[in-house]
Design an enzyme around this catalytic site. Structure first.
Site, mmCIF file in Angstrom:
data_model
loop_
_atom_site.group_PDB
_atom_site.id
_atom_site.type_symbol
_atom_site.label_atom_id
_atom_site.label_comp_id
_atom_site.label_asym_id
_atom_site.label_seq_id
_atom_site.Cartn_x
_atom_site.Cartn_y
_atom_site.Cartn_z
ATOM 1 N N THR A 156 1.336 10.290 5.001
ATOM 2 C CA THR A 156 1.783 9.453 3.778
ATOM 3 C C THR A 156 2.293 8.075 4.651
ATOM 4 O O THR A 156 2.943 8.236 5.789
ATOM 5 C CB THR A 156 2.994 9.887 3.282
ATOM 6 O OG1 THR A 156 4.159 10.356 3.946
ATOM 7 C CG2 THR A 156 2.345 11.242 2.479
ATOM 8 N N ASP B 241 0.146 5.354 0.652
ATOM 9 C CA ASP B 241 -0.823 6.368 1.007
ATOM 10 C C ASP B 241 -0.680 7.981 1.123
ATOM 11 O O ASP B 241 0.411 8.162 1.452
ATOM 12 C CB ASP B 241 -1.205 6.007 2.510
ATOM 13 C CG ASP B 241 -1.710 4.562 2.705
ATOM 14 O OD1 ASP B 241 -2.423 3.798 1.997
ATOM 15 O OD2 ASP B 241 -1.686 4.204 3.804
ATOM 16 N N GLU C 190 -3.050 10.492 2.885
ATOM 17 C CA GLU C 190 -4.206 10.622 3.561
ATOM 18 C C GLU C 190 -4.341 11.963 4.192
ATOM 19 O O GLU C 190 -3.290 12.569 4.559
ATOM 20 C CB GLU C 190 -4.660 9.743 4.736
ATOM 21 C CG GLU C 190 -4.741 8.260 4.276
ATOM 22 C CD GLU C 190 -5.027 7.414 5.568
ATOM 23 O OE1 GLU C 190 -6.156 6.766 5.649
ATOM 24 O OE2 GLU C 190 -4.161 7.203 6.355
ATOM 25 N N GLU D 23 0.742 -1.254 -0.037
ATOM 26 C CA GLU D 23 0.005 -0.174 -0.019
ATOM 27 C C GLU D 23 0.784 1.209 0.105
ATOM 28 O O GLU D 23 1.943 1.507 0.453
ATOM 29 C CB GLU D 23 -0.894 -0.181 1.328
ATOM 30 C CG GLU D 23 -1.825 0.923 1.457
ATOM 31 C CD GLU D 23 -2.818 0.917 2.629
ATOM 32 O OE1 GLU D 23 -3.171 -0.405 2.829
ATOM 33 O OE2 GLU D 23 -3.221 1.757 3.171
#
Ligand SMILES: *[C@@H]1O[C@H](CO)[C@@H](O)[C@H](O)[C@H]1NC(C)=O
Ligand SMILES: *[C@@H]1O[C@H](CO)[C@@H](O)[C@H](O)[C@H]1NC(C)=O
Length: 281
Positions: A118, A102, A104, A100
């Protein structure tokens, strides 16, 4: 991840094809995945709106799965009192040992800054958080957020400026997400238990519904799907991209001013077990 597993994986998805810069209406590249009519397409499929109300949030995902990609989107975040809301834009595979990458965006009370969170996961393990404030108000206009993911590194960019790089140091025994195809996901949801000032500030539901707006999804990517064969040629500069010296120095400047949390500096958290990549930099 070793070569044998990578090859097994590649043959299991059977193919990889390269698409160069899929751009156009956002509806051509993504589909609404949850949230019923809290997620809406408008302006002939060019504007996607995610909404959160007291019942639930909403989300979309890319139609394609990628094994390496540069994806960007223009996003305008929830305005006003957005405390407790989280708008996420990330790449992820599925399963317990998933990978993953990220972005956000943690909302805040009016007048207080959003936090850009992150993280990078490999084989289900994250714990690589870095957080930033932005140098603009992300609720006033659309801004471009990019994740570049190739075999050499992962670069997080805001309006084309790098804020974080996570290098592939597999040769030094450090995990790197390169063995699983990932899809792009985005969602707007409520995380008032932890998101804003550590969960001390709750969502003000009298301000609901909360909305975030998306336009211009671009992906330059190797698409993982059955049926086609091998990466075709084209403009593939993203596949080899690393930051130039100039970009690195600009990034350092931004980090000095805007980075508010770096797991590599968190000695209380890791003690003697500081992640190996932190010792390399
Ligand atoms: C997407 O690509 C188009 C065409 O190449 C470009 O004009 C646009 O600025 C890009 N958008 C983003 C968000 O990168
Ligand atoms: C919200 O604003 C406060 C300062 O007013 C700040 O400490 C915090 O980091 C901001 N972001 C979040 C997600 O709480």
């Amino acid at each position: 991840m070793d070569q044998v597993h990578l090859r097994m994986f590649l043959s299991s998805i059977s193919v990889i094809s390269l698409i160069c810069a899929a751009s156009g209406a956002i509806q051509d590249s993504v589909e609404i995945s949850w949230g019923g009519d809290r997620a809406q397409l408008g302006e002939n499929g060019e504007l996607l709106t995610l909404t959160l109300d007291q019942s639930s949030g909403s989300g979309f995902q890319s139609k394609d799965e990628y094994l390496f990609a540069e994806v960007s989107i223009r996003l305008k975040l929830v305005s006003g009192n957005s405390a407790g809301t989280v708008t996420a834009f990330y790449l992820s595979s599925i399963g317990d040992a998933h990978n993953e990458i990220d972005f956000e965006f943690l909302g805040n009370v009016s007048g207080s800054p959003y936090t850009v969170h992150t993280n990078v996961f490999d084989q289900g393990k994250g714990n690589r958080e870095q957080q930033f404030y932005l140098w603009f108000d992300p609720t006033q206009d659309f801004h471009t957020y990019t994740i570049l993911w190739n075999k050499k590194n992962i670069i997080f960019l805001v309006d084309g400026l790098a804020i974080r790089v996570f290098k592939n140091n597999e040769a030094k025994g450090i995990g790197y997400p390169d063995d699983q195809a990932m899809r792009v996901y985005s969602s707007l949801w409520n995380a008032e238990d932890w998101a804003t000032q550590g969960g001390r500030v709750k969502t003000d539901w009298s301000k609901a519904p909360f909305s975030a707006y998306y336009r211009d999804y671009n992906a330059s990517a190797c698409v993982a799907s059955a049926g086609t064969s091998s990466c075709s040629s084209g403009s593939v500069s993203w596949m080899d991209r690393e930051l130039s010296l100039h970009e690195v120095s600009k990034m350092k400047e931004l980090r000095k001013t805007y980075m508010v949390y770096n797991y590599c500096d968190d000695k209380n958290r890791f003690g003697q077990n500081m992640p190996a990549e932190c010792r390399l930099a």
